[in-house]
Design a protein around this motif. Sequence first.
Motif, PDB file in Angstrom:
ATOM      1  N   VAL A  88       1.353  -1.156   0.132  1.00 15.38           N
ATOM      2  CA  VAL A  88      -0.164   0.264   0.010  1.00 15.38           C
ATOM      3  C   VAL A  88       0.772   1.111  -0.076  1.00 15.38           C
ATOM      4  O   VAL A  88       1.065   2.083  -1.076  1.00 15.38           O
ATOM      5  N   ALA A  89       1.964   1.388   0.752  1.00 16.80           N
ATOM      6  CA  ALA A  89       3.001   2.125   0.716  1.00 16.80           C
ATOM      7  C   ALA A  89       4.632   2.523  -0.084  1.00 16.80           C
ATOM      8  O   ALA A  89       4.715   3.293  -0.360  1.00 16.80           O
ATOM      9  N   HIS A  90       4.449   1.340  -0.066  1.00 16.79           N
ATOM     10  CA  HIS A  90       5.420   0.619  -1.397  1.00 16.79           C
ATOM     11  C   HIS A  90       6.503   1.632  -0.724  1.00 16.79           C
ATOM     12  O   HIS A  90       7.738   1.739  -1.744  1.00 16.79           O
ATOM     13  N   PHE A  91       7.093   0.831   0.498  1.00 16.94           N
ATOM     14  CA  PHE A  91       8.089   1.360   1.176  1.00 16.94           C
ATOM     15  C   PHE A  91       8.674  -0.374   0.798  1.00 16.94           C
ATOM     16  O   PHE A  91       8.714  -0.972   0.092  1.00 16.94           O
ATOM     17  N   GLY A  92      10.379  -0.148   1.222  1.00 23.24           N
ATOM     18  CA  GLY A  92      10.684  -1.643   0.613  1.00 23.24           C
ATOM     19  C   GLY A  92      10.223  -2.663   2.367  1.00 23.24           C
ATOM     20  O   GLY A  92      10.210  -2.479   2.711  1.00 23.24           O
ATOM     21  N   ALA A  93      11.020  -3.918   1.308  1.00 24.04           N
ATOM     22  CA  ALA A  93      11.027  -4.618   2.476  1.00 24.04           C
ATOM     23  C   ALA A  93      11.943  -4.641   4.241  1.00 24.04           C
ATOM     24  O   ALA A  93      11.211  -4.222   4.762  1.00 24.04           O
ATOM     25  N   LYS A  94      12.270  -3.945   3.569  1.00 26.97           N
ATOM     26  CA  LYS A  94      13.793  -3.383   5.526  1.00 26.97           C
ATOM     27  C   LYS A  94      13.110  -2.111   6.028  1.00 26.97           C
ATOM     28  O   LYS A  94      12.551  -2.244   7.403  1.00 26.97           O
ATOM     29  N   GLU A  95      12.609  -1.749   5.430  1.00 22.31           N
ATOM     30  CA  GLU A  95      11.869   0.150   5.494  1.00 22.31           C
ATOM     31  C   GLU A  95      10.450  -0.315   6.077  1.00 22.31           C
ATOM     32  O   GLU A  95      10.227  -0.006   6.796  1.00 22.31           O
ATOM     33  N   ALA A  96       9.609  -1.042   5.621  1.00 23.03           N
ATOM     34  CA  ALA A  96       7.736  -1.337   5.958  1.00 23.03           C
ATOM     35  C   ALA A  96       8.425  -2.350   7.316  1.00 23.03           C
ATOM     36  O   ALA A  96       7.712  -2.542   8.342  1.00 23.03           O
ATOM     37  N   GLY A  97       9.619  -3.160   7.419  1.00 18.87           N
ATOM     38  CA  GLY A  97       9.997  -4.021   8.809  1.00 18.87           C
ATOM     39  C   GLY A  97       9.965  -2.898   9.767  1.00 18.87           C
ATOM     40  O   GLY A  97       9.822  -3.516  11.373  1.00 18.87           O
ATOM     41  N   ASP A  98      10.796  -2.042   9.573  1.00 22.35           N
ATOM     42  CA  ASP A  98      11.043  -1.033  10.549  1.00 22.35           C
ATOM     43  C   ASP A  98       9.856  -0.830  11.029  1.00 22.35           C
ATOM     44  O   ASP A  98       9.305  -0.230  12.015  1.00 22.35           O
ATOM     45  N   LEU A  99       9.411   0.282   9.614  1.00 23.02           N
ATOM     46  CA  LEU A  99       7.790   1.199  10.361  1.00 23.02           C
ATOM     47  C   LEU A  99       6.897   0.232  11.400  1.00 23.02           C
ATOM     48  O   LEU A  99       5.604   0.366  12.330  1.00 23.02           O
ATOM     49  N   SER A 100       7.156  -1.514  11.248  1.00 25.82           N
ATOM     50  CA  SER A 100       5.880  -2.163  11.182  1.00 25.82           C
ATOM     51  C   SER A 100       6.323  -2.195  13.025  1.00 25.82           C
ATOM     52  O   SER A 100       5.082  -2.459  14.300  1.00 25.82           O
ATOM     53  N   THR A 101       7.485  -1.977  13.473  1.00 29.09           N
ATOM     54  CA  THR A 101       7.297  -2.420  15.305  1.00 29.09           C
ATOM     55  C   THR A 101       6.668  -0.755  15.870  1.00 29.09           C
ATOM     56  O   THR A 101       7.100  -1.059  17.022  1.00 29.09           O
ATOM     57  N   LEU A 102       6.283   0.239  15.277  1.00 26.77           N
ATOM     58  CA  LEU A 102       5.779   1.645  15.835  1.00 26.77           C
ATOM     59  C   LEU A 102       4.255   0.347  16.137  1.00 26.77           C
ATOM     60  O   LEU A 102       3.814   0.969  17.254  1.00 26.77           O
ATOM     61  N   PHE A 103       3.767   0.124  15.900  1.00 21.55           N
ATOM     62  CA  PHE A 103       2.451  -1.243  16.259  1.00 21.55           C
ATOM     63  C   PHE A 103       2.615  -1.371  17.795  1.00 21.55           C
ATOM     64  O   PHE A 103       2.134  -2.104  18.341  1.00 21.55           O
ATOM     65  N   ASP A 104       4.229  -2.344  17.602  1.00 19.43           N
ATOM     66  CA  ASP A 104       4.458  -3.404  18.776  1.00 19.43           C
ATOM     67  C   ASP A 104       4.410  -2.022  19.999  1.00 19.43           C
ATOM     68  O   ASP A 104       4.599  -2.003  21.289  1.00 19.43           O
ATOM     69  N   VAL A 105       5.549  -0.837  19.313  1.00 22.01           N
ATOM     70  CA  VAL A 105       5.331   0.093  20.937  1.00 22.01           C
ATOM     71  C   VAL A 105       4.214   0.741  21.384  1.00 22.01           C
ATOM     72  O   VAL A 105       4.055   0.091  22.573  1.00 22.01           O
ATOM     73  N   GLY A 106       3.112   0.809  20.480  1.00 20.56           N
ATOM     74  CA  GLY A 106       1.707   0.975  20.338  1.00 20.56           C
ATOM     75  C   GLY A 106       0.872   0.051  21.934  1.00 20.56           C
ATOM     76  O   GLY A 106       0.233   0.626  22.690  1.00 20.56           O
ATOM     77  N   GLY A 107       1.815  -1.452  21.186  1.00 17.70           N
ATOM     78  CA  GLY A 107       1.664  -2.360  22.400  1.00 17.70           C
ATOM     79  C   GLY A 107       2.239  -2.180  23.929  1.00 17.70           C
ATOM     80  O   GLY A 107       1.336  -2.776  25.052  1.00 17.70           O
ATOM     81  N   ILE A 108       2.969  -1.986  23.466  1.00 19.90           N
ATOM     82  CA  ILE A 108       3.366  -2.211  25.108  1.00 19.90           C
ATOM     83  C   ILE A 108       2.951  -0.794  26.001  1.00 19.90           C
ATOM     84  O   ILE A 108       2.738  -1.025  26.681  1.00 19.90           O
ATOM     85  N   LEU A 109       2.520   0.511  25.193  1.00 19.39           N
ATOM     86  CA  LEU A 109       1.651   1.478  25.847  1.00 19.39           C
ATOM     87  C   LEU A 109       0.775   0.520  25.891  1.00 19.39           C
ATOM     88  O   LEU A 109      -0.298   1.147  27.563  1.00 19.39           O
ATOM     89  N   GLY A 110      -0.322   0.165  25.471  1.00 23.06           N
ATOM     90  CA  GLY A 110      -1.285  -0.132  25.890  1.00 23.06           C
ATOM     91  C   GLY A 110      -1.521  -1.111  26.711  1.00 23.06           C
ATOM     92  O   GLY A 110      -2.274  -1.236  27.693  1.00 23.06           O
TER      93      GLY A 110
END
Length: 497
Positions: free
Chosen positions: A324-346
């Motif tokens: 959807v956002a057309h990032f590379g594999a590494k960039e997408a993997g790094d960006l997806s970690t923000l979902f887990d950052v939110g998980g820690i706070l939640g």
Amino acid sequence: LRAPIPVPQTLTSPLPSSHSYRGLTLVLTFLCYTSYHLSRKPISIVKSQLHPNCSALGPNPRNDSNSSTWCSWAPFDGDNYKELFGALDNAFLVAYAIGMFISGIFGERLPLRYYLSGGMVLSGLFTALFGLGYFWDIHVLWYFIVVQVCNGLVQTTGWPAVVACVGNWFGKGKRGLIMGIWNSHTSVGNILGSLIAGAWVSSAWGLSFVVPGIIIATVGIICFFFLVEYPEDVDCSPPLHHVMTISEKDPEAVTSNEGPLSLSGQSSGVHSNSPKEPAEEPEAISFLGALRIPGVVEFSLCLLFAKLVSYTFLYWLPLYIVNVAHFGAKEAGDLSTLFDVGGILGGIFAGLISDYSGGRATTCCVMLVVAAPMLFLYNHVGQNGIGTSIAMLIICGALVNGPYALITTAVSADLGTHESLKGNAKALSTVTAIIDGTGSVGAALGPLLAGLISPTGWNNVFYMLIAADVLACLLLSRVVVKEVRGWCGPMARQRGY
């Protein structure tokens, strides 16, 4: 009768107090389950490398007829690659769900230290074997499926064991907050797994599995030498599990004017003050006996749908960002970690609020209700800019993983030491396994459904996730009503109604 597991004296002699042992238990179990999730994450990062956009890499150097998939890894080079990825996810998750229902039973009857460390070493082996398929140039689907099934089975040793160890050392008190912070191991493991896998995904994706495999096996060996299962094994007093009535499970039993967290049933905590006598140790609870504990069925079914949403993000978010956002594999993997950052706070927020309010179910329900529209917004506006994407990922991660974290930790520990058990501590692993095993059915269904639905469009995947969130909320409605009645009764009496 359970004989105390010998703990090396040289390792335990510098730790004179129960506070030190509690801290050691939290740190070790945190590292253990961090490594479990660290070893599960690479598959979601490597997917985009197994079937990349070959046209973006230039002309086909081999000059064969199949020019559009020349850089893909067989057998994932066909048009059905999403279904094959779904099969890989499902192989692990179905095996995990099936194994979880029996894992807790073994966990109650085997030494937890041996059970946990042995499972971690085997998990490291099978995680590494998946990555070795790259170096051994393996291109048959059955190899990867078999490795995923074996890994799913051995990884069921982790969760019941670590929750039982923490539950053995910590009473009800501030369990929600403590376990909310402790449960950040899930998100920390996902983040580290993403970063470690991303380091090699574009060069040698096999190392994205081999390195996490070595890490989890190493932590398992450390756990074997240092983990102390029971306070009684080192002459410490066990905690009080029933200082407060678990009003979030049965608030109708509250009769005091002190509110939903009032003292009741003090007799159930009396025998927690004295060390356990081996001759009086109760038998481990049966599977059906655990199901009869008030709240187990409701929270198990709720977790089924909550975990469906969480694990769909775990396995498919990087690929969604790539598409959807057309990032590379590494960039997408790094960006997806923000979902887990939110998980820690939640997870921390859910534990804190549920401790303060005494309403575990209500806390979960409110977060699930808010999560549904947030998922809709993320799908429609989440890719409009990098700032919007970061904010939405953190918010969605907090709302999706908060209830999931609360149910699998504090709620499981509460129910595993429920007052109806009358002090029987031999139920923690079984109850935890039932709740997480039921949730794992949803964890298996989510990625499978995503693999089947995603060819029709990502919008439909998000509609499926929103529907699962709503169902998770509805399944808790009966427990929520009890909690609200438990709050309203004392308030009405105080006002003279």
